[in-house]
Design a protein around this motif. Structure first.
Motif, mmCIF file in Angstrom:
data_model
loop_
_atom_site.group_PDB
_atom_site.id
_atom_site.type_symbol
_atom_site.label_atom_id
_atom_site.label_comp_id
_atom_site.label_asym_id
_atom_site.label_seq_id
_atom_site.Cartn_x
_atom_site.Cartn_y
_atom_site.Cartn_z
ATOM 1 N N ARG A 138 -15.541 -54.526 25.802
ATOM 2 C CA ARG A 138 -14.279 -55.099 25.328
ATOM 3 C C ARG A 138 -14.516 -55.901 24.050
ATOM 4 O O ARG A 138 -13.749 -55.802 23.088
ATOM 5 N N GLY A 139 -15.586 -56.684 24.019
ATOM 6 C CA GLY A 139 -15.901 -57.462 22.825
ATOM 7 C C GLY A 139 -16.166 -56.575 21.627
ATOM 8 O O GLY A 139 -15.714 -56.862 20.513
ATOM 9 N N ALA B 94 -9.605 -57.983 32.404
ATOM 10 C CA ALA B 94 -10.249 -59.282 32.165
ATOM 11 C C ALA B 94 -9.958 -60.237 33.315
ATOM 12 O O ALA B 94 -8.812 -60.412 33.717
ATOM 13 N N GLY B 95 -11.006 -60.826 33.859
ATOM 14 C CA GLY B 95 -10.859 -61.776 34.949
ATOM 15 C C GLY B 95 -10.796 -61.155 36.321
ATOM 16 O O GLY B 95 -10.767 -61.882 37.323
ATOM 17 N N SER B 96 -10.783 -59.822 36.399
ATOM 18 C CA SER B 96 -10.734 -59.159 37.701
ATOM 19 C C SER B 96 -12.150 -58.952 38.239
ATOM 20 O O SER B 96 -13.144 -59.223 37.563
ATOM 21 N N SER B 97 -12.238 -58.437 39.460
ATOM 22 C CA SER B 97 -13.543 -58.183 40.063
ATOM 23 C C SER B 97 -14.306 -57.081 39.345
ATOM 24 O O SER B 97 -15.530 -56.958 39.491
ATOM 25 N N LEU B 98 -13.599 -56.270 38.555
ATOM 26 C CA LEU B 98 -14.246 -55.178 37.819
ATOM 27 C C LEU B 98 -14.644 -55.591 36.408
ATOM 28 O O LEU B 98 -15.166 -54.776 35.647
ATOM 29 N N ASP B 99 -14.393 -56.857 36.076
ATOM 30 C CA ASP B 99 -14.746 -57.345 34.736
ATOM 31 C C ASP B 99 -16.205 -57.783 34.721
ATOM 32 O O ASP B 99 -16.526 -58.974 34.803
ATOM 33 N N THR B 100 -17.093 -56.819 34.613
ATOM 34 C CA THR B 100 -18.533 -57.039 34.658
ATOM 35 C C THR B 100 -19.064 -57.359 33.259
ATOM 36 O O THR B 100 -18.343 -57.191 32.262
#
Length: 208
Positions: free
Chosen positions: A133-134, A120-126
């Motif tokens: 995740r939700g 979450a919050g990283s560059s991979l969190d598309t």
């Protein structure tokens, strides 16, 4: 201090072996970047046993299996690599992403959630990983966490009526109607004129 010929030969051999392994690892990385997982796995087979046990090699092997769609094998190689990789490193973040996706595709919702949460919050969190995740959070009945995740995905305030409406719509998709009713009522408490919330409540009432 003089070094014996045997020790010197051992040092030279070890150095040459390390260089050879480094060359193979670079080849594996290039093949994966080119989208050639089978060739990458063939290259990994050239490595000696100690090299194959290195976290980076395990990571690359897991990535190759992921690219092939062999998610069970991806999990087997990426799990030990993930555990040995420093928190916050790019390799660990990528491993968390691959493990989260692999577990999700295998139907392992509970196992996927911690990995998807770590990115979450990283560059991979598309948007894709946010959606997954939700969904995992809803299946775990982590209602507030899911609402925050979906609010990021749709760029709405997490404490707004709109975020609760979106959360409720996602709950309906996951056949969590009872949770959806409660979330819709909270949305209407924030915005009594929210037409979509009343419409969805009506649909759920008809369904019952």
């Amino acid at each position: 201090m003089r070094i014996s010929p045997l020790v010197l030969l051992t040092l030279i051999f070890t150095s040459l072996l390390a260089q050879a392994n480094d060359s193979v690892i670079a080849e594996v990385q290039a093949l994966l970047q080119a989208g050639k997982p089978d060739e990458a796995l063939n290259a990994v087979a050239k490595l000696d046993a100690p090299a194959k046990g290195q976290p980076l090699v395990q990571h690359l092997t897991g990535l190759a299996h992921y690219q092939k769609g062999d998610y069970q094998q991806a999990v087997e190689f990426l799990t030990p690599s993930f555990a040995q990789t420093p928190i916050g490193s790019s390799q660990r973040i990528q491993a968390a992403h691959l493990l989260g996706m692999s577990h999700y595709f295998l139907g392992h919702i509970a196992q996927a959630l911690p990995f998807l949460s770590e990115i979450a919050g990283s560059s991979l969190d598309t948007p894709e990983t946010q959606y997954l995740r939700g969904v995992c959070q809803l299946q775990a009945q982590q209602v507030d966490e899911a609402r925050i995740t979906f609010s990021r995905m749709f760029s709405v305030p997490a404490d707004s009526a709109a975020s609760r409406l979106i959360n409720a719509q996602m709950m309906v998709r996951q056949q969590l109607e009872e949770l959806a009713v409660d979330e819709l009522q909270k949305a209407l408490a924030l915005d009594p004129k929210l037409p979509q919330a009343r419409f969805l409540l009506g649909e759920l009432a008809i369904y019952k």
